[in-house]
Structures are given as structure tokens and as C-alpha cells.
Design a protein around this motif. Structure first.
Motif, PDB file in Angstrom:
ATOM      1  N   GLN A 118      42.921  53.219  37.343  1.00 31.74           N
ATOM      2  CA  GLN A 118      42.284  52.310  36.391  1.00 31.74           C
ATOM      3  C   GLN A 118      43.074  52.229  35.108  1.00 31.74           C
ATOM      4  O   GLN A 118      43.313  51.153  34.562  1.00 31.74           O
ATOM      5  N   LYS A 119      43.496  53.398  34.637  1.00 33.75           N
ATOM      6  CA  LYS A 119      44.255  53.441  33.375  1.00 33.75           C
ATOM      7  C   LYS A 119      45.556  52.650  33.534  1.00 33.75           C
ATOM      8  O   LYS A 119      45.941  51.852  32.684  1.00 33.75           O
ATOM      9  N   GLU A 154      36.863  45.030  38.063  1.00 40.85           N
ATOM     10  CA  GLU A 154      35.498  45.431  37.703  1.00 40.85           C
ATOM     11  C   GLU A 154      34.496  44.368  38.122  1.00 40.85           C
ATOM     12  O   GLU A 154      33.435  44.665  38.673  1.00 40.85           O
ATOM     13  N   PRO A 205      45.347  44.116  31.452  1.00 36.97           N
ATOM     14  CA  PRO A 205      43.917  44.307  31.191  1.00 36.97           C
ATOM     15  C   PRO A 205      43.083  43.299  31.980  1.00 36.97           C
ATOM     16  O   PRO A 205      41.975  43.616  32.416  1.00 36.97           O
ATOM     17  N   TYR A 219      35.409  37.872  30.408  1.00 37.91           N
ATOM     18  CA  TYR A 219      36.724  37.522  30.952  1.00 37.91           C
ATOM     19  C   TYR A 219      37.103  36.094  30.580  1.00 37.91           C
ATOM     20  O   TYR A 219      38.221  35.820  30.147  1.00 37.91           O
ATOM     21  N   GLN A 258      42.353  44.577  35.432  1.00 38.68           N
ATOM     22  CA  GLN A 258      41.315  45.605  35.409  1.00 38.68           C
ATOM     23  C   GLN A 258      39.932  44.937  35.317  1.00 38.68           C
ATOM     24  O   GLN A 258      39.017  45.281  36.068  1.00 38.68           O
ATOM     25  N   SER A 259      39.799  43.947  34.421  1.00 41.19           N
ATOM     26  CA  SER A 259      38.505  43.265  34.299  1.00 41.19           C
ATOM     27  C   SER A 259      38.124  42.601  35.613  1.00 41.19           C
ATOM     28  O   SER A 259      36.964  42.648  36.029  1.00 41.19           O
ATOM     29  N   ARG A 302      46.281  50.324  35.664  1.00 38.47           N
ATOM     30  CA  ARG A 302      46.024  48.904  35.823  1.00 38.47           C
ATOM     31  C   ARG A 302      45.759  48.259  34.459  1.00 38.47           C
ATOM     32  O   ARG A 302      46.294  47.204  34.138  1.00 38.47           O
ATOM     33  N   GLN A 303      44.966  48.975  33.694  1.00 42.89           N
ATOM     34  CA  GLN A 303      44.643  48.494  32.354  1.00 42.89           C
ATOM     35  C   GLN A 303      45.916  48.295  31.531  1.00 42.89           C
ATOM     36  O   GLN A 303      46.056  47.327  30.797  1.00 42.89           O
ATOM     37  N   GLU A 304      46.874  49.228  31.710  1.00 45.16           N
ATOM     38  CA  GLU A 304      48.117  49.126  30.948  1.00 45.16           C
ATOM     39  C   GLU A 304      48.953  47.943  31.422  1.00 45.16           C
ATOM     40  O   GLU A 304      49.513  47.207  30.625  1.00 45.16           O
TER      41      GLU A 304
END
Lengths: 442, 607
Positions: free
Chosen positions: B237-238, B252, B245, B272, B248-249, B240-242
Motif C-alpha cells: 500500500q505504501k 481502495e 496516489p 477521487y 491507491q485510491s 503504491r501510494q508513493e
């Protein structure tokens, strides 16, 4: 309101009819009478009907034949010989006629030159007989004048237009064009060291069974086989290399040359035909063979956009070596074009082309012309009677193909279009106004 | 006339207006997941940015030949739900809904036999799970078919490969290899799929876990599996967020969807959309409008309304006594409803133009839509001039038929697709294509008035001399218009060709088709002027005009397609043949001797 519309008003169609024919016939001699027949509207209608049939058949014919063949056999011909097979094709596409059905034979039909000529004569005769300069007829005059210009334009195009291609790799300078749809067999003698001496046999002479002799040719040419189209099969594996007519590229790949029928005019993926010719060269004035050769446009580097490098084919006669090649008819231009850069954009995520642009340097020493030009879709370069269009590009974007057209009649359709459109607006406008005025009055 | 009947047109207009309001309103049930909002999320496919809703619809259309599907409870559901269900499913878990959706349309009996499926007449739709047992046999058959030269494949082989392509599409969605939904941060960056992002994120996350373990001197393989998986999940997750973003959304959002958390889903989608609204690579105004356009389906409703116009117009004509139909309340209602529908139609055309950034006609589909619009416009103009109730029918029937045809021409896939560079000139598209299609319109409309002349004359006693004259005048006027437009349009096409590749006229099938229309119109007019034909002849010749237009519009394309397609299996060719058949029947009818016409007494003296 609708009641009054029933009142017998002036018949709009009668107003436009020519003076009744009987009155013409009574007063004048046989010449005028013939002219009246030639000028008759009935003849116009018949000629138009025949033209429609010809265009329709010429479209059907493109199922089996290439567009250039149809052009010369139907539209730029006096008499067109129409094979019955075109009707079978029509049935196959629309009515589920069996794919194996074949009808032999052909029937004659008036061709494009003939019908066009007759229509033109009919039109001119009509105006000769019925010429009146009034406001009401000005529209008709303009329309018909425009049509005459258009037909003459097509005549000029048919007789004098030359379509050709210029193929350039980036950085290359070229001063000649390859004429589309015409080939020649060229003998190139480079022994001089400075200049090439080139002798060509025009494609029209390359007919099966003919023997071509000429003092300028280093050999006698015995034409064994001619085909209007061919393809390259391959690359072949070792085991397939025993096939006939296998040729090796300079990179060592093997390809077989295979005869093919002419590309159909309706094929959505058609490419230009690659004619093939098989010849035996004989020592001049003797029956002594110097060698048998197969030539095809596939060996001409520009044809396949420099994709497959085949070594030039060479013939040695009397201690001299000639390079021989089948190539599109070549015309040298007074100007030279250098391809400086080529750009090809696509829509992201697809292979659909978005745009392509060639940046070229145009030089013409005699005219002191030297400038850089961008050529892209719908933005051609017009120079010295030629028009250069962006047409194609190398698969690796390393080069560009320009279509070079020389057509002395290119402006005529523009003039014609303007004349006819304005004419129709005037003519139908006058009648529409008259009609609306009557509606309002009633 | 009864006084209140004056209000009939207004009542009809009000009813239809209210109806349009209802269908246009976006669904807004906050308790449930707002799939409509999710549908606005931009993706990049086939060279343009579009809402994911369009992608869902076109993909489902390709696979299923419909834009909706029936879920396992046999309830009809929107395409976007199908897409979401596919994206959160996998082949292993049998409980997932998506693999049980019967969406693959298979009609070929041989293909069905190969897959061991029973024929399902009417629906012909099957689910992945039904086919799963025979995938091995399917693979072998596909490989054999691929070995056959493309031009020599038979119907079975073609259909087999088609199905394989459909299954591939489905798999790509399921594995999230498509759509390219993760926007770049700059306007000209590359769009990526969730799977591409995850690939990178996984490498990053694993690397970090290994580095961490090395630092702490722990042997990863000896850790308890649960702990390890949990740790990996967090790291992923981290990472992917990097990387993105947005990705990641999106993950989710999909997770919320899968677990049925409606509130979180709606919130996440709203967040989003707000976020990508500021992204230079996304054009949210266009994307939202397109999602609305998909939902509203103005072209579809226009088609339906034209049918209503037709019924109103016919009933109005029947109820009107004598020849003053224009004032009949139902005829007036028909006129105003047609005008209202045309406004809707115009809105749809304009929206299309805005979305694509192009003139209205870019492919066969849009040409048919444009033709329909032209027919209605011409019909309404005639009704304004003559006020006899006929114009309404002239508007409604060709308008409807052409829309109907458009619906079939859309076939599968995106009707807003990008165009080859050859066509990349708005000026010529705007002039040549629009003018020439209007020429086709006028030719067809003239033919249709001819049809009315023949039908009214032969089959009813209603055609009297006045009416015959008016119909003939209408045909004549429209034919003049047709000649002007088809000629100008064709020549403009030639000029475009001259501008593009230096050949004004090439005698290719499409050009020849256009030429035949011009010649035919000219022939009809000259035959009239020569006195060879009168009213009836003009009606009959104008019906031939419909056949000629069909040839030019559809037939010429079929010549190339028909040869390489598999025999006589082509809807468009069928449409054309049927049209020709009907026209021929009408022509025969129109050429019957006058004594067999039911209107013979009222038409006495006419030829």
C-alpha cells in the motif's frame, strides 16, 4: 387556404420546357432538324442512364480488377468490354450466389470517352438551338458551363496528368520520381566512373513472347513471362529453399517470388501492384543465351520502402557489366528535394496515425531556389507545375514518401464547382422564390 | 372544432418534456453505491480520454451485443456494474458473481458444440464458468484456426477467434491489465493500468521488506506467514501510494465495492473525482458530460419519439376530414413533438461534436444520425410550407429509419473513436461530408414522398388531383435541393482529395456511388423537363433514388467487405437487399395501370 392551392396555377414544369418541337421542324431545313435531335432532352436522359450503368458496372468490375485497369478499360475508353462475371460478383456479395459460379464472355458498352463526348455534344447542341440570354436561364447556363469545364478537366487529367512518388530516407537528396502504375526495364552502365549510362525498355513493350532488339541495348531481350502482380513469400526456412525463384537478401534471408493476380480496386487493404517479368538475354543478333532473369518491383528498394535489401542483378556482356532492374518509370526533375526530418505522431494507446510531417529542403539551381518546406497532410508543396503531397513513410519512421502529381488541369474542377454551385443556387433560388410568392399569395 | 383540442399539442409537449426530464436526471440514491458517479472516472483507451462508463458499455457491447446484462438473479443491470464485478473477481473463487454472468454471446453451433454448451435460442449468452471445463479443447481449436490464412478462414474459425478475443478482453479486465485508469501527473504522460502500477509496487515493497529484514538480521522465511502477509500488504500500500496516489485510491474504491461498504465507496469516489478534476491529464468536464450522455441516451429517445410522431401524424391524418390536415390537433401535436425531438436530437449532435472536437459526421454511424436529423429538418420545413400533415410523416419515417440504421451501424465499440490522419481536417469534414450526406438525405426524402404518392394512390381512394399535385411539387422541390447538395458535396470531396493526394477524381467505388446519385437526380429532373415523365413517373423514379442512395451509402462498402467476409452473413448487406426489395415492390405498384389504382376516380385524366 388549401382550397385555393387547387386553382390551376402556372405549371412550373411547363414553363421550363423547350418550345414545342413541331414548330422548329416546320420552319427549318434538315441541318437544323438534325441539330434539334442532337439537342434533345430525351437524348440527354438516355445518355445519363447509360452513364449511370457504366459507372455502376465500372464499380462492380473493381471487385476483380485494379482501379487503374478499370479506369483505362471503362472510363477512359471509347468502348468498354464488360465481362458477364461482374453480375456474378454482384450476386455473390448481395444475394448469396455460390462462390464457384463463373460466367464467361463479355459484351460491349459505350465507354467513358464516348458517353462524355456525346453528353458534351448534346449539351452544346442544346445551347446552340435554345440559347436565350435571360435572367431565368442564367443559372442553367452557369451550371452547364461548369459541367463543360469539369468534363474538359477530366479529359485533360486523363490525357496529361502524371502521378508519381518520391521516396526519401532522412538525409537523402533525390531529383527524380517513380511514376505510379508504369514500369521500365533499365540497363545501367557504370563503367565510365563518373556518369551512369542508362538505357530503358518501357513496360508497354514487355509483352510475353516478344523479342526486343535495339542498337542501344547491350543484349537482345526475349520476354518469357509477364505478370501484373507478384508477392514475396518468406522468409523461407532451409527446407523451403528448394522452391523455384528463391532470392537472397544481402542479410541472408530467403524469399520466393510468387505470381499474383492484380489487386482488386475494392480491397480495403490493397497495395500497389508489383509486376514481374522473366526474360532471357541473348547475345546481340544470335540465339546464344547470356542468362535468364526474373525481375520484379520487389527488388526495387523504393517499392518496399527500403525494407528488404536485395543485391542488384547484373549481366556481363563482352567484358562489360550492366546492372539491370525493373523499376517504375523514372522522370528526372529540374529540382532536388532533401528530406531533413520526418515526424509521425500517433494517438496514445493506439496505432492510429495522428499526423505526419516531412521537412524538406527544396533546391533548384536554375531558378536560384533554396528553401526549407514543411509538407504534411492537406498541406502540399506546389512547385514548377508539380504538387508534392505527404503520402507515406518508412515502417521505422526513417524516411518519407511524397506523392508527386503533375496535372495541368488541376484547377478546372475548382472553377467548375464554383460555376455549377452558383448556377444551381440562382436557378433553384429563382424558382423557389417564385413558388413561395405564389404560396403566400394563395 | 372543440375548444380544448387547441391544447392537445401543448399537453403532448408537456408530457414528453416531463418524461425527458425524468430520464435525464442522474440517479441519486445515497443509500446505495453510486455506480453512476464511479462511471465518471476517466480512463484512456483507443487514443482518447473517456469515462470508465463508456469503456464498460463498449466492452460489454463487444462481448454481449448489449449495453446491459442480467445478473445471477436475472435482474437487468448496467454495464458499469458488470465492469466492477469483473475487476474484483478472479477465476479461482467460484462464488464471485462475475464469472457466472451470462454475457458471452455465442451463436455459432459448432463453437457451442466445441464448448459443450446447449443452444440457448433467443439469448445465446453464456458465462465464463460454463465454458471453463472445455478451455483445453478451446485452446487447441483456436491454435488450429490461427494457422489458417486470415482470408481463408471459414465462419466457424472466424467466430472461434472472435470468442477468443472476447475472452481475452474479459481476462484483461479481470487481471486489471485494462483499463488504463491511472492518470499521469502531467498532461502528456502515460496512463497506466492498476496491474502495471502493482507490478512496480510489488517489486518496491519486496525490496524494502528484504532490506529491512537484512538490517534487523531476521530470516524472512522463518517468520509466521500471517505476519509476513500483513507486513507485505502494508508495504504494498505504501509503495503504491508513493508511485501513484491515484492508484491507491482506486484500489481502495474497488475494495470498498467488493466488501459492500456503500458509504465509504461513495465518499472515496467523490474524493477521487475531486482530485482528478485538478489533474492536467484529465478533462473532467468532457468526461462527466460523456457519462451523462451515456446515461441520458438522447439518440435512443429521439428514435423512440420519432415513432410517436409517426403515430400521432398518421392518426391525425386519418381523423382529419378532407385536405386540411395541417390544422388537425393531433397533426399539430405531431409537428410540435417532432420539433421538440429535433431539439433533443440537435443537443445530442452538438454534445457529440463537443466530445469529439469534430464536425458531426466522422463515420458511418454518425452519418446515419446526421441523415436522420436532416430528414426531420426537411420534413418539418415541408410541413411549415404546405401544412398538410404529410411533412410530419416525411420527418418521422426516414428520421426513425435512419436512426434505427445508425443504431445498427454503431455495432460494437466506441462511436467516438479517433480518426486516421488522412481525415484529420475539420474543414473538409465539415463541408464535404455534411453537404454530401444532406444530399443523400434529400434524395431519400424525395423518394419517400414518392412512396407516399404511390401508396396513397394505389391502396387508398384518398389521393385526389390537388393532393397529387402537391405531392409532386414536394418531390420536385426536394429533388432540386438533392441535386444541388449531392453535386456540391461530391465535388467538394474531389477537392479534398486533390488537396490531400493530388487526384481530384479517382473512380473508386465510393466516389462512383456519389456520382451515380448526382446523375440519377439530374436524370429525373431532365426526364421531367423533357416531358418523358409526369407526376407518377417522377414518384417512381424518386423511389429508384432511394435504391441508388442505398447502393452508394452501404453497397459500395460491401463490395470490399463482402468478398473477404464469410459469405452471405452480413447484416448491412441484408438491410440493403431488403430495402431494394421493398423499393422494387413499390415501383411495380406505382407502374400498375391507372385502372387498378383505388384513387382512379379522383385522379382521372392524369397519366
Amino acid at each position: 387556404m388549401s382550397k385555393t392551392a387547387a386553382r390551376p396555377s402556372t405549371n412550373i414544369t411547363a414553363a421550363r420546357l423547350p418550345a414545342p418541337r413541331t414548330t422548329v421542324a416546320r420552319k427549318v431545313g434538315p441541318v437544323r432538324q438534325c441539330l434539334a435531335v442532337a439537342a434533345s432532352l430525351r437524348l440527354t436522359v438516355v445518355l445519363m442512364a447509360l452513364s449511370i450503368v457504366l459507372v455502376f458496372l465500372g464499380t462492380l468490375a473493381q471487385v476483380d480488377q485494379g482501379i487503374f485497369t478499370v479506369l483505362h478499360r471503362y472510363f477512359r475508353a471509347g468502348i468498354a468490354w464488360i465481362p458477364f462475371q461482374v453480375f456474378v460478383r454482384f450476386g455473390q456479395v448481395f444475394f448469396g450466389v455460390s462462390k464457384e459460379t463463373e460466367w464467361h464472355g463479355a459484351f460491349p458498352f459505350p465507354g467513358g470517352w464516348l458517353l462524355g463526348g456525346l453528353l458534351l455534344a448534346n449539351l452544346l447542341a442544346a445551347h446552340l438551338v435554345r440559347f436565350r440570354m435571360t435572367w431565368k436561364r442564367s443559372g442553367i447556363l452557369l451550371i452547364h458551363g461548369g459541367l463543360v469545364v469539369m468534363m474538359l478537366g477530366e479529359l485533360v487529367t486523363g490525357l496529361f496528368a502524371v502521378e508519381s512518388k518520391m521516396t526519401l530516407a532522412i538525409g537523402e537528396t533525390v531529383g527524380f520520381v517513380d511514376v505510379t502504375g508504369k514500369v521500365e526495364l533499365a540497363f545501367i552502365d557504370s563503367s565510365d566512373g563518373k556518369n551512369d549510362h542508362v538505357t530503358v525498355i518501357p513496360g508497354s513493350l514487355l509483352r510475353e513472347g516478344s523479342i526486343i532488339q535495339n542498337e542501344k541495348l547491350p543484349v537482345d531481350v526475349d520476354v518469357v513471362e509477364v505478370a501484373s502482380n507478384s508477392e514475396l513469400a518468406g522468409p523461407l526456412t532451409e527446407s523451403q529453399a528448394s522452391r523455384p525463384d528463391v532470392y537472397e537478401t544481402t542479410d541472408g534471408a530467403l524469399y520466393a517470388v510468387v505470381k499474383l493476380s492484380e489487386a482488386s480496386g475494392v480491397d480495403p487493404n490493397q497495395r500497389e501492384d508489383a509486376p514481374l517479368v522473366r526474360v532471357t538475354f541473348k547475345k546481340k543478333g544470335t540465339q546464344q543465351s547470356v542468362g535468364s532473369y526474373l525481375f520484379t518491383l520487389w527488388f526495387y528498394p523504393n517499392f518496399f520502402l527500403r525494407q528488404l535489401p536485395f543485391a542488384p542483378q547484373q549481366v556481363a556482356v563482352d567484358g562489360k557489366t550492366y546492372t539491370v532492374a525493373l523499376r517504375p518509370q523514372r522522370i528526372y526533375k529540374p529540382y532536388e528535394v532533401k528530406l531533413l526530418d520526418f515526424k509521425h505522431g500517433i494517438f496514445p494507446g493506439t496505432d492510429i496515425a495522428k499526423d505526419y510531417t516531412s521537412t524538406v529542403q527544396l533546391t533548384d539551381p536554375l531558378q536560384h531556389e533554396d528553401r526549407d518546406v514543411k509538407i504534411y497532410m492537406n498541406n502540399p508543396l506546389r512547385y514548377a507545375g508539380d504538387t508534392l503531397y505527404q503520402s507515406g513513410f518508412f515502417p521505422d519512421d526513417g524516411g518519407s514518401v511524397l506523392q508527386v502529381v503533375r496535372n495541368p488541369g488541376w484547377e478546372m474542377p475548382y472553377v467548375s464547382c464554383a460555376m455549377v454551385s452558383v448556377g444551381m443556387l440562382i436557378h433553384f433560388g429563382i424558382h423557389l422564390l417564385g413558388f413561395l410568392r405564389r404560396q403566400v399569395r394563395s | 372544432m372543440i375548444a380544448w383540442s387547441r391544447f392537445v399539442p401543448w399537453i403532448v409537449l408537456f408530457l414528453f418534456g416531463a418524461f425527458v426530464g425524468v430520464v435525464a436526471a442522474p440517479p441519486s440514491d445515497t443509500a446505495k453505491m453510486q455506480l453512476y458517479e464511479f462511471g465518471k472516472i476517466p480512463v484512456q483507451e483507443s487514443g482518447r480520454i473517456k469515462p470508465v462508463d463508456t469503456l464498460a458499455r463498449t466492452t460489454l457491447m463487444v462481448i454481449s451485443n448489449r449495453q446491459t446484462f442480467k445478473d445471477t438473479k436475472d435482474t437487468e443491470q448496467p454495464a458499469i456494474k458488470w465492469l466492477l464485478d469483473v475487476m474484483v473477481s478472479n477465476l479461482q473463487s467460484r462464488e464471485d458473481a462475475a464469472i457466472n454472468y451470462k454475457v458471452f454471446r455465442i451463436e455459432n453451433i459448432q463453437v457451442l458444440d466445441l464448448l459443450g454448451l446447449k443452444q440457448r435460442p433467443g439469448s445465446w449468452r453464456y458465462s465464463i464458468s460454463e465454458m471453463a471445463g472445455k478451455f483445453k479443447e478451446f485452446d487447441t481449436a483456436v491454435r488450429q484456426a490461427l494457422d489458417v490464412n486470415e482470408k481463408k478462414r471459414d465462419l466457424y474459425e472466424t467466430k472461434l477467434l472472435e470468442l477468443r478475443k472476447h475472452i481475452d478482453e474479459y481476462m484483461k479486465l479481470m487481471e486489471r491489465l485494462e483499463p488504463h485508469i491511472v492518470p499521469p501527473s502531467t498532461a502528456d504522460g502515460t496512463w497506466q493500468s492498476l496491474s502495471e502500477i502493482d507490478e512496480r509496487a510489488r517489486v518496491l515493497a519486496l525490496g524494502r521488506m528484504k532490506a529491512e529484514a537484512e538490517k534487523k538480521k531476521i530470516d524472512l522465511l522463518k517468520q509466521p506467514q500471517d505476519q509476513l502477509l500483513g507486513q507485505f500488504h502494508d508495504e504494498l500500500q505504501k509503495a503504491r501510494q508513493e508511485i501513484s496516489p491515484e492508484a491507491q485510491s482506486l484500489v481502495e474504491i474497488l475494495d470498498y465495492y467488493q466488501t459492500g461498504k456503500a458509504d465509504q465507496f461513495n465518499q472515496a469516489v467523490a474524493d477521487y473525482l475531486a482530485r482528478v478534476g485538478e489533474n492536467p491529464a484529465c478533462d473532467m468536464t468532457r468526461t462527466s458530460l460523456e457519462a451523462f450522455f451515456n446515461h441520458f441516451e438522447p439518440f435512443y429517445w429521439s428514435t423512440v419519439f420519432y415513432v410517436m410522431v409517426f403515430f400521432l401524424a398518421v392518426v391525425g391524418l386519418l381523423l382529419s376530414v378532407g385536405w386540411n390536415a395541417g390544422a388537425q390537433p393531433l397533426c399539430q401535436a405531431a409537428f410540435w413533438l417532432a420539433a421538440f425531438t429535433m431539439v433533443l436530437h440537435t443537443f445530442a449532435l452538438c454534445t457529440r461534436m463537443y466530445l469529439q472536437g469534430r464536425p458531426p459526421v466522422t463515420n458511418l454511424y454518425s452519418a446515419a444520425v446526421w441523415i436522420s436529423w436532416g430528414c426531420v429538418g426537411l420534413g418539418l420545413t415541408l410541413e411549415r410550407i404546405y401544412a398538410n400533415g404529410i411533412g410530419n410523416i416525411v420527418a418521422a419515417v426516414p428520421g426513425f429509419l435512419s436512426m434505427f440504421l445508425a443504431h445498427h451501424l454503431a455495432g460494437s465499440g466506441d462511436t467516438l473513436q479517433m480518426m486516421q490522419a488522412v481525415l484529420d481536417t475539420n474543414f473538409w469534414l465539415a463541408t464535404h461530408v455534411t453537404v454530401v450526406t444532406f444530399g443523400y438525405v434529400a434524395t431519400v426524402v424525395a423518394g419517400f414522398i414518392g412512396v407516399l404518392y404511390v401508396l396513397l394512390g394505389v391502396l387508398t381512394p384518398a389521393l385526389n388531383r390537388d393532393m397529387a399535385k402537391v405531392l409532386a411539387q414536394m418531390t420536385y422541390g426536394v429533388l432540386c435541393f438533392a441535386t444541388l447538395l449531392s453535386f456540391t458535396g461530391t465535388v467538394l470531396g474531389g477537392i479534398w482529395a486533390d488537396q490531400s493526394w493530388g487526384r481530384f477524381w479517382g473512380w473508386d467505388p465510393k466516389e462512383n456511388g456519389a456520382l451515380i446519385i448526382v446523375l440519377w437526380n439530374a436524370l429525373t429532373l431532365h426526364a421531367r423537363w423533357a416531358g418523358i415523365i409526369k407526376q407518377r413517373g417522377m414518384a417512381v423514379l424518386s423511389i429508384v433514388g432511394i435504391m441508388v442512395t442505398g447502393w452508394s451509402f452501404i453497397g459500395t462498402n460491401q463490395l470490399g467487405v463482402g468478398l473477404h467476409a464469410y459469405g452471405f452473413n452480413n447484416t448491412l448487406a441484408m438491410v440493403l437487399v431488403v430495402t431494394w426489395g421493398i423499393c422494387l415492390a413499390l415501383i411495380v405498384l406505382g407502374m400498375l395501370p391507372m385502372r387498378w389504382w383505388l384513387s382512379r376516380t379522383t385522379l382521372t385524366g392524369l397519366k
